[in-house]
Motif scaffolding. Structure first.
Motif, PDB file in Angstrom:
ATOM      1  N   ILE A 237       0.838  -1.201   0.000  1.00 31.09           N
ATOM      2  CA  ILE A 237       0.000   0.000   0.000  1.00 31.09           C
ATOM      3  C   ILE A 237       0.871   1.249   0.000  1.00 31.09           C
ATOM      4  O   ILE A 237       0.590   2.231  -0.711  1.00 31.09           O
ATOM      5  N   HIS A 238       1.954   1.219   0.785  1.00 29.12           N
ATOM      6  CA  HIS A 238       2.871   2.360   0.819  1.00 29.12           C
ATOM      7  C   HIS A 238       3.490   2.608  -0.553  1.00 29.12           C
ATOM      8  O   HIS A 238       3.585   3.764  -1.005  1.00 29.12           O
ATOM      9  N   GLN A 239       3.911   1.546  -1.231  1.00 29.81           N
ATOM     10  CA  GLN A 239       4.555   1.695  -2.535  1.00 29.81           C
ATOM     11  C   GLN A 239       3.568   2.225  -3.576  1.00 29.81           C
ATOM     12  O   GLN A 239       3.926   3.049  -4.430  1.00 29.81           O
TER      13      GLN A 239
ATOM     14  N   PRO B  85       0.714 -14.571  -1.138  1.00 30.03           N
ATOM     15  CA  PRO B  85      -0.469 -15.314  -1.608  1.00 30.03           C
ATOM     16  C   PRO B  85      -1.496 -15.487  -0.504  1.00 30.03           C
ATOM     17  O   PRO B  85      -1.163 -15.567   0.677  1.00 30.03           O
ATOM     18  N   GLY B  86      -2.757 -15.523  -0.916  1.00 27.75           N
ATOM     19  CA  GLY B  86      -3.819 -15.880   0.018  1.00 27.75           C
ATOM     20  C   GLY B  86      -4.165 -14.820   1.037  1.00 27.75           C
ATOM     21  O   GLY B  86      -4.757 -15.124   2.070  1.00 27.75           O
ATOM     22  N   ILE B  87      -3.820 -13.552   0.784  1.00 24.76           N
ATOM     23  CA  ILE B  87      -4.152 -12.506   1.739  1.00 24.76           C
ATOM     24  C   ILE B  87      -5.452 -11.829   1.341  1.00 24.76           C
ATOM     25  O   ILE B  87      -5.909 -11.936   0.210  1.00 24.76           O
ATOM     26  N   GLU B  88      -6.059 -11.146   2.284  1.00 28.51           N
ATOM     27  CA  GLU B  88      -7.250 -10.353   1.991  1.00 28.51           C
ATOM     28  C   GLU B  88      -6.806  -9.049   1.343  1.00 28.51           C
ATOM     29  O   GLU B  88      -6.031  -8.290   1.916  1.00 28.51           O
ATOM     30  N   ASP B  89      -7.277  -8.807   0.127  1.00 29.42           N
ATOM     31  CA  ASP B  89      -6.762  -7.687  -0.664  1.00 29.42           C
ATOM     32  C   ASP B  89      -7.611  -6.419  -0.565  1.00 29.42           C
ATOM     33  O   ASP B  89      -7.380  -5.476  -1.316  1.00 29.42           O
ATOM     34  N   THR B  90      -8.569  -6.358   0.336  1.00 24.13           N
ATOM     35  CA  THR B  90      -9.478  -5.214   0.398  1.00 24.13           C
ATOM     36  C   THR B  90      -8.729  -3.894   0.523  1.00 24.13           C
ATOM     37  O   THR B  90      -9.039  -2.905  -0.163  1.00 24.13           O
ATOM     38  N   ALA B  91      -7.725  -3.844   1.400  1.00 18.24           N
ATOM     39  CA  ALA B  91      -6.971  -2.602   1.603  1.00 18.24           C
ATOM     40  C   ALA B  91      -6.243  -2.187   0.324  1.00 18.24           C
ATOM     41  O   ALA B  91      -6.151  -0.998   0.011  1.00 18.24           O
ATOM     42  N   THR B  92      -5.737  -3.181  -0.426  1.00 16.75           N
ATOM     43  CA  THR B  92      -5.061  -2.873  -1.689  1.00 16.75           C
ATOM     44  C   THR B  92      -6.039  -2.319  -2.706  1.00 16.75           C
ATOM     45  O   THR B  92      -5.758  -1.328  -3.389  1.00 16.75           O
TER      46      THR B  92
ATOM     47  N   ILE C  96      -5.918   1.357  -4.560  1.00 23.55           N
ATOM     48  CA  ILE C  96      -5.946   1.547  -6.011  1.00 23.55           C
ATOM     49  C   ILE C  96      -7.099   2.473  -6.411  1.00 23.55           C
ATOM     50  O   ILE C  96      -6.962   3.330  -7.281  1.00 23.55           O
ATOM     51  N   ALA C  97      -8.248   2.292  -5.740  1.00 20.26           N
ATOM     52  CA  ALA C  97      -9.408   3.143  -6.052  1.00 20.26           C
ATOM     53  C   ALA C  97      -9.145   4.602  -5.694  1.00 20.26           C
ATOM     54  O   ALA C  97      -9.738   5.503  -6.304  1.00 20.26           O
ATOM     55  N   GLY C  98      -8.256   4.840  -4.742  1.00 19.56           N
ATOM     56  CA  GLY C  98      -8.012   6.194  -4.276  1.00 19.56           C
ATOM     57  C   GLY C  98      -6.876   6.923  -4.962  1.00 19.56           C
ATOM     58  O   GLY C  98      -6.607   8.080  -4.639  1.00 19.56           O
TER      59      GLY C  98
ATOM     60  N   VAL D  30      -1.808  -2.255 -13.361  1.00 18.82           N
ATOM     61  CA  VAL D  30      -1.860  -3.568 -13.998  1.00 18.82           C
ATOM     62  C   VAL D  30      -1.362  -4.597 -12.981  1.00 18.82           C
ATOM     63  O   VAL D  30      -0.261  -4.461 -12.441  1.00 18.82           O
ATOM     64  N   LEU D  31      -2.175  -5.605 -12.694  1.00 15.43           N
ATOM     65  CA  LEU D  31      -1.772  -6.678 -11.789  1.00 15.43           C
ATOM     66  C   LEU D  31      -0.897  -7.668 -12.557  1.00 15.43           C
ATOM     67  O   LEU D  31      -1.228  -8.056 -13.673  1.00 15.43           O
ATOM     68  N   VAL D  32       0.207  -8.094 -11.936  1.00 16.86           N
ATOM     69  CA  VAL D  32       1.147  -9.013 -12.571  1.00 16.86           C
ATOM     70  C   VAL D  32       1.332 -10.225 -11.662  1.00 16.86           C
ATOM     71  O   VAL D  32       1.606 -10.068 -10.460  1.00 16.86           O
ATOM     72  N   GLU D  33       1.174 -11.426 -12.217  1.00 14.48           N
ATOM     73  CA  GLU D  33       1.255 -12.667 -11.444  1.00 14.48           C
ATOM     74  C   GLU D  33       0.362 -12.567 -10.199  1.00 14.48           C
ATOM     75  O   GLU D  33       0.737 -12.961  -9.097  1.00 14.48           O
ATOM     76  N   ARG D  34      -0.811 -12.027 -10.415  1.00 20.67           N
ATOM     77  CA  ARG D  34      -1.753 -11.822  -9.318  1.00 20.67           C
ATOM     78  C   ARG D  34      -3.164 -11.978  -9.859  1.00 20.67           C
ATOM     79  O   ARG D  34      -3.491 -11.443 -10.913  1.00 20.67           O
ATOM     80  N   SER D  35      -4.001 -12.679  -9.142  1.00 22.01           N
ATOM     81  CA  SER D  35      -5.364 -12.899  -9.600  1.00 22.01           C
ATOM     82  C   SER D  35      -6.207 -11.643  -9.391  1.00 22.01           C
ATOM     83  O   SER D  35      -6.114 -10.998  -8.346  1.00 22.01           O
ATOM     84  N   PRO D  36      -7.057 -11.298 -10.374  1.00 16.13           N
ATOM     85  CA  PRO D  36      -7.979 -10.180 -10.195  1.00 16.13           C
ATOM     86  C   PRO D  36      -9.242 -10.576  -9.434  1.00 16.13           C
ATOM     87  O   PRO D  36     -10.153  -9.773  -9.277  1.00 16.13           O
ATOM     88  N   GLU D  37      -9.284 -11.822  -8.961  1.00 16.98           N
ATOM     89  CA  GLU D  37     -10.464 -12.294  -8.238  1.00 16.98           C
ATOM     90  C   GLU D  37     -10.713 -11.413  -7.010  1.00 16.98           C
ATOM     91  O   GLU D  37      -9.802 -11.135  -6.231  1.00 16.98           O
ATOM     92  N   GLY D  38     -11.922 -10.975  -6.856  1.00 16.28           N
ATOM     93  CA  GLY D  38     -12.269 -10.141  -5.722  1.00 16.28           C
ATOM     94  C   GLY D  38     -12.145  -8.655  -5.979  1.00 16.28           C
ATOM     95  O   GLY D  38     -12.523  -7.842  -5.127  1.00 16.28           O
ATOM     96  N   VAL D  39     -11.605  -8.267  -7.150  1.00 20.35           N
ATOM     97  CA  VAL D  39     -11.513  -6.848  -7.481  1.00 20.35           C
ATOM     98  C   VAL D  39     -12.925  -6.277  -7.620  1.00 20.35           C
ATOM     99  O   VAL D  39     -13.756  -6.859  -8.309  1.00 20.35           O
TER     100      VAL D  39
END
Length: 357
Positions: A124-126, A145-152, A156-158, A164-173
């Motif tokens: 989030i800082h980066q 892997p396997g973390i809750e991505d809500t904060a991320t 991104i929304a802010g 662009v997500l790389v080697e990361r699932s967009p599931e839950g976006v």
């Protein structure tokens, strides 16, 4: 912003997108339409652009502003600056970074690297840091892997910068969030390995994983393929990250091999390569022949070919993932909101068959 800085920004916009629309650019940049038109007039007088109704385009001459040692698209005057956030710059990710870098050089772009050390808070800082630095786009590799991505997703929304997500699932976006995604299909890679072993008569395939960004997908692919082949249940184990002077990884390797042999399992998929090399050493130390008594498929193919018995390995398309991610960033910058989000770009791994199977 001084006049030459404005004109440089306008010129970069035209080089990147092929044209500039005054009204659109004014809305995004905060500049007045009158200021932009004055700057376009100056750039046109210099022969760097050609005015058209509502904006400007690149000139039709060969001497476009992307050419020459001091032109747009050089290291000192990049077309765009792209942030790349990775968990670390070791082992799996250097080929991805190299693929991004090669594509960026070809497109006249600059890459700015940030690392998270597998810490979601640092992710989030980066994101916020690169957005504040006014990079043009951000490529984001998963922190863990396997973390809750809500904060991320909230971060991104802010921010204003496309991601662009790389080697990361967009599931839950969230559906309202426009993000692109490029990754290897690691589930397919695991299925490829199981199919390869099934063709050689194995009726069960063990799975040994170290916790990595790719491990959950590999585990899902292994489960799908073993069910599809009607294989007998086989051990699935997770090895800890190695620590100096700590023998816990070796203990896990020995226990995993014991469990496989006790269950009548004579093959295994091992992620990553160094863990596979370790399992090979323990098997050989017990007098087992590889592949006659026990077959091993490594997952990653960074060092698998250097094992005492060169290991068959699944090779994710890391360079191609990096290049495709950069191309996706370029498409997003060129077309902005007019380009649909791409969340299904999955590049398939290949298998390099060697002596261990």
């Amino acid at each position: 912003m001084i006049a030459e800085q404005r004109r440089e920004r306008i010129l970069r916009e035209i080089v990147l997108r092929g044209r500039i629309e005054v009204a659109d650019f004014a809305g995004r940049s905060g500049l007045s339409g009158m200021t932009i038109r004055r700057d376009l007039a100056v750039l046109a007088e210099r022969g760097l652009i050609r005015r058209v109704h509502g904006g400007a385009v690149l000139p039709e001459t060969a001497d476009a502003p992307v050419t020459g040692s001091r032109g747009i698209g050089t290291s000192s005057r990049p077309v765009a600056t792209i942030g790349l956030i990775v968990p670390d710059a070791a082992y799996y990710f250097p080929p991805v970074i190299r693929g991004v870098g090669e594509a960026a050089r070809g497109a006249g772009m600059r890459i700015v690297l940030g690392t998270t050390n597998y810490d979601p808070r640092e992710e989030i800082h980066q994101l916020s840091r690169l957005d504040a630095a006014n990079v043009d786009a951000i490529m984001l590799v998963t922190a863990r892997p396997g973390i809750e991505d809500t904060a991320t997703w909230d971060t991104i929304a802010g921010i204003r910068t496309p991601v662009v997500l790389v080697e990361r699932s967009p599931e839950g976006v969230p559906t309202a969030l426009r993000v692109d995604s490029v990754r290897s299909d690691h589930g397919f890679g695991a299925e490829l390995a199981v199919d390869h072993l099934a063709e050689r008569g194995h009726r069960g395939v063990g799975l040994l994983l170290r916790e990595t960004a790719t491990a959950p997908w590999v585990a899902l692919g292994h489960a799908r393929a073993t069910r599809r082949h009607g294989m007998i249940d086989a051990p699935v184990a997770t090895a800890p990250s190695p620590r100096w002077g700590d023998g816990s990884t070796s203990d896990v390797l020995r226990a995993f091999l014991d469990d496989c042999l006790a269950a009548g399992i004579r093959s295994a998929i091992v992620l990553p390569d160094d863990l596979a090399v370790g399992l090979l050493g323990i098997a050989e130390g017990r007098g087992l022949r590889v592949p006659e008594d026990f077959a091993i498929v490594a997952y990653d193919d960074e060092i698998a070919s250097f094992a005492s018995v060169p290991l068959t390995a699944i090779a994710p398309p890391k360079l191609a993932v990096g290049r495709r991610a950069l191309e996706t960033c370029l498409m997003r910058l060129e077309q902005r909101e007019h380009a649909p989000a791409q969340q299904v770009q999955q590049l398939t791994p290949t298998i390099n068959v060697r002596e261990s199977t």
